[in-house]
Design a protein around this motif. Structure first.
Motif, PDB file in Angstrom:
ATOM      1  N   ASP A  69       0.837  -1.202   0.000  1.00 46.70           N
ATOM      2  CA  ASP A  69       0.000   0.000   0.000  1.00 46.70           C
ATOM      3  C   ASP A  69       0.871   1.251   0.000  1.00 46.70           C
ATOM      4  O   ASP A  69       1.679   1.462   0.913  1.00 46.70           O
ATOM      5  N   VAL A  70       0.691   2.080  -1.022  1.00 45.98           N
ATOM      6  CA  VAL A  70       1.487   3.293  -1.209  1.00 45.98           C
ATOM      7  C   VAL A  70       0.559   4.498  -1.260  1.00 45.98           C
ATOM      8  O   VAL A  70      -0.461   4.478  -1.954  1.00 45.98           O
ATOM      9  N   PRO A  93      -4.036  -0.118 -13.290  1.00 47.10           N
ATOM     10  CA  PRO A  93      -3.998  -1.472 -12.729  1.00 47.10           C
ATOM     11  C   PRO A  93      -3.485  -1.517 -11.292  1.00 47.10           C
ATOM     12  O   PRO A  93      -3.725  -2.483 -10.578  1.00 47.10           O
ATOM     13  N   MET A  94      -2.783  -0.463 -10.875  1.00 46.42           N
ATOM     14  CA  MET A  94      -2.204  -0.448  -9.523  1.00 46.42           C
ATOM     15  C   MET A  94      -2.951   0.484  -8.584  1.00 46.42           C
ATOM     16  O   MET A  94      -2.553   0.648  -7.438  1.00 46.42           O
ATOM     17  N   ALA A  95      -4.013   1.120  -9.064  1.00 41.54           N
ATOM     18  CA  ALA A  95      -4.823   1.964  -8.194  1.00 41.54           C
ATOM     19  C   ALA A  95      -5.563   1.103  -7.180  1.00 41.54           C
ATOM     20  O   ALA A  95      -5.893  -0.050  -7.448  1.00 41.54           O
ATOM     21  N   ASN A  96      -5.792   1.668  -6.023  1.00 34.78           N
ATOM     22  CA  ASN A  96      -6.447   0.936  -4.933  1.00 34.78           C
ATOM     23  C   ASN A  96      -7.746   1.654  -4.577  1.00 34.78           C
ATOM     24  O   ASN A  96      -7.805   2.427  -3.636  1.00 34.78           O
ATOM     25  N   VAL A 114     -12.926   8.034  -4.456  1.00 31.72           N
ATOM     26  CA  VAL A 114     -12.574   6.713  -4.979  1.00 31.72           C
ATOM     27  C   VAL A 114     -11.094   6.409  -4.750  1.00 31.72           C
ATOM     28  O   VAL A 114     -10.724   5.326  -4.309  1.00 31.72           O
ATOM     29  N   TYR A 115     -10.219   7.372  -5.059  1.00 28.80           N
ATOM     30  CA  TYR A 115      -8.776   7.136  -4.962  1.00 28.80           C
ATOM     31  C   TYR A 115      -8.089   8.016  -3.931  1.00 28.80           C
ATOM     32  O   TYR A 115      -6.865   7.982  -3.789  1.00 28.80           O
ATOM     33  N   VAL A 141       2.238  -2.738  -6.322  1.00 29.92           N
ATOM     34  CA  VAL A 141       1.884  -1.718  -5.357  1.00 29.92           C
ATOM     35  C   VAL A 141       0.405  -1.381  -5.540  1.00 29.92           C
ATOM     36  O   VAL A 141      -0.173  -1.611  -6.596  1.00 29.92           O
ATOM     37  N   ALA A 142      -0.188  -0.833  -4.481  1.00 32.78           N
ATOM     38  CA  ALA A 142      -1.595  -0.431  -4.517  1.00 32.78           C
ATOM     39  C   ALA A 142      -1.660   1.035  -4.110  1.00 32.78           C
ATOM     40  O   ALA A 142      -1.356   1.389  -2.974  1.00 32.78           O
TER      41      ALA A 142
END
Length: 473
Positions: free
Chosen positions: A29-30, A46-49, A72-73, A159-160
């Motif tokens: 988690d970043v 693809p790496m968004a959480n 959302v982000y 990473v997320a």
């Protein structure tokens, strides 16, 4: 219901290491605290959480009841909305702007010698084009957080991401600092006993403002703490030179008279310590599980002399990063400090994501910072149980030592990510850290350095110098 379709796309890594893992059971988690990151970009999406409740919920409704509608982000704390990067602000002639920035970075890394005479004249002409120049400056801030995220993504896809918009541009939040100075001036103006305040009284005014700053940032701090990130990127800060300029301007107004340079620096250090560090400690206070990466700054200053924010905030789980030029020399713009800056990595001519599906270049300790974080994410991918302090120690004690950094950064070197990953792997297998580090130094060689081109600029040339320092982030 609104759905987010993720387009799987891979970005070729800047670095290739045989022992680097590709995936862990759970992404790292970043959190990117910056000017906003564009997670609609095909490389980053693809790496968004995402916050699934908001992603799959109703527009303009606080679906998870956390007080932030459609976050959302992450959240835009500058404008208090969910638009972290406003793509409607995409510059006109965007491709031309990116071409100019590409050539700026080429010059920053290799100098004027990298251009033919015709190429140089064309570049300088475009750089000074009044239709483009303001957009080049704007783009450096608007795209800053997206570029930082892209640098992290290029080093590790596991990473997320989440992000918050903390600053209006990629540079120092000078407007905020100006407001702070005005608040102090107002407090001093209310005194009635003496025309000239003592330094003790000035310190008391600073303390009051520090408490106010800490209270004001508490809401933001509580929000980011809930993300529980493992790594945080902070490519922002207030340069010492900026605080000194403010001190020169306001010290006379405060009745302190004409101060010497040493007195001004002491006053600046007191100001940062008492007004900024309380704010910084609250901002990061809820993220005990994170190692916080902080850019050293681009004002070519010795941070051992100056007290700067957030670089100097007194917390254990931070690491301050200087920039090198291709690991052959410290970047001319980079701040340093043998006791206050921890290590260095490349930060010149770095290629990564720009908003609205673009790729491009930037230079600065702001680029070195996520470069270092990306490498750290590989170490955590190998061993997610490492504490922030352990991770920092591994990165610091496995560097490639450089003579030109021995008096510039605490570790005396640049990150050797393969060596750091080796230590993480051995510790996961049960070895003590000291033993693993000793073994890694014996078995993992220093990284090879590319010697194809000489790096650096002729900063004696006024045109080169102006372009160089006006375009670091």
């Amino acid at each position: 219901m609104r759905k987010k379709s993720f387009i799987m796309a891979a970005l070729a890594s800047f670095l290739a290491f045989s022992s680097i893992p590709s995936y862990a059971a759970k992404p790292i988690d970043v959190l990117v605290i910056d000017s906003g990151s564009d997670f609609t970009h095909k490389v980053l999406s693809p790496m968004a959480n995402p916050n699934l409740a908001e992603l799959n919920g109703k527009a303009k409704v606080d679906d998870d009841n956390n007080g932030y509608v459609d976050d959302v982000y992450g959240w835009n704390f500058v404008e208090n909305n969910s638009t972290i990067v406003n793509l409607q602000e995409t510059p006109p002639q965007y491709d031309k702007v990116l071409e100019v920035m590409k050539n700026i970075n080429k010059m920053q890394q290799y100098g004027q010698e990298a251009f033919t005479k015709e190429e140089w004249n064309k570049f300088v002409g475009l750089y000074n084009d009044p239709a483009l120049k303001p957009w080049v400056s704007f783009c450096g801030g608007w795209a800053h957080g997206t570029h930082c995220a892209g640098i992290i993504a290029s080093n590790n896809k596991n990473v997320a991401f989440k992000a918050i918009r903390h600053i209006p541009t990629g540079k120092a939040p000078t407007k905020f600092e100006e407001e702070t100075f005005k608040r102090i001036s107002y407090k001093i103006a209310q005194r009635t006993k003496r025309d000239k305040p003592t330094m003790e009284e000035i310190g008391q005014y600073f303390d009051e403002v520090g408490k106010e700053n800490a209270a004001q940032i508490k809401t933001k701090a509580d929000y980011i703490a809930k993300f529980n990130p493992r790594l945080i990127n902070c490519s922002f800060g207030t340069p010492n030179s900026g605080v000194l300029n403010m001190m020169k301007l306001y010290s006379m107004q405060w009745g302190l008279g004409s101060l010497t340079n040493d007195e001004l620096q002491k006053l600046a250090n007191l100001y940062v310590t008492k007004t900024m560090f309380p704010r910084d400690k609250v901002l990061f206070g809820g993220c005990k599980n994170a190692l916080i990466f902080i850019a050293a700054g681009n004002s070519s200053e010795d941070l051992d002399i100056a007290t700067t924010s957030p670089q100097g905030v007194p917390i254990q789980n931070k690491i301050v990063v200087a920039a090198t030029n291709d690991n052959q020399k410290i970047a001319d713009f980079s701040c340093w400090g043998k006791t206050k800056v921890d290590l260095a990595v490349p930060g010149v001519n770095i290629y990564a994501t720009y908003p609205n599906q673009k790729m491009g270049y930037m230079s600065g300790t702001s680029m070195a910072c996520p470069n270092a974080l990306g490498m750290a994410s590989l170490v955590l991918t190998e061993n997610p149980d490492l504490t922030p302090v352990q991770l920092k120690k591994i990165l610091m004690e496995t560097v490639d030592k450089k003579d030109w950094l021995k008096d510039k950064v605490k570790s005396g070197g640049v990150i050797n990510v393969e060596r750091a990953v080796y230590v993480a792997k051995q510790m996961k297998a049960g070895k003590a850290m000291a033993e693993a580090i000793k073994e890694a130094k014996e078995k993992v060689a220093d990284m090879a350095i590319k010697r194809g081109k000489k790096v650096g600029c002729d900063l004696k040339d006024p045109v080169v110098k102006k372009i160089y320092f006006n375009n670091v982030y």
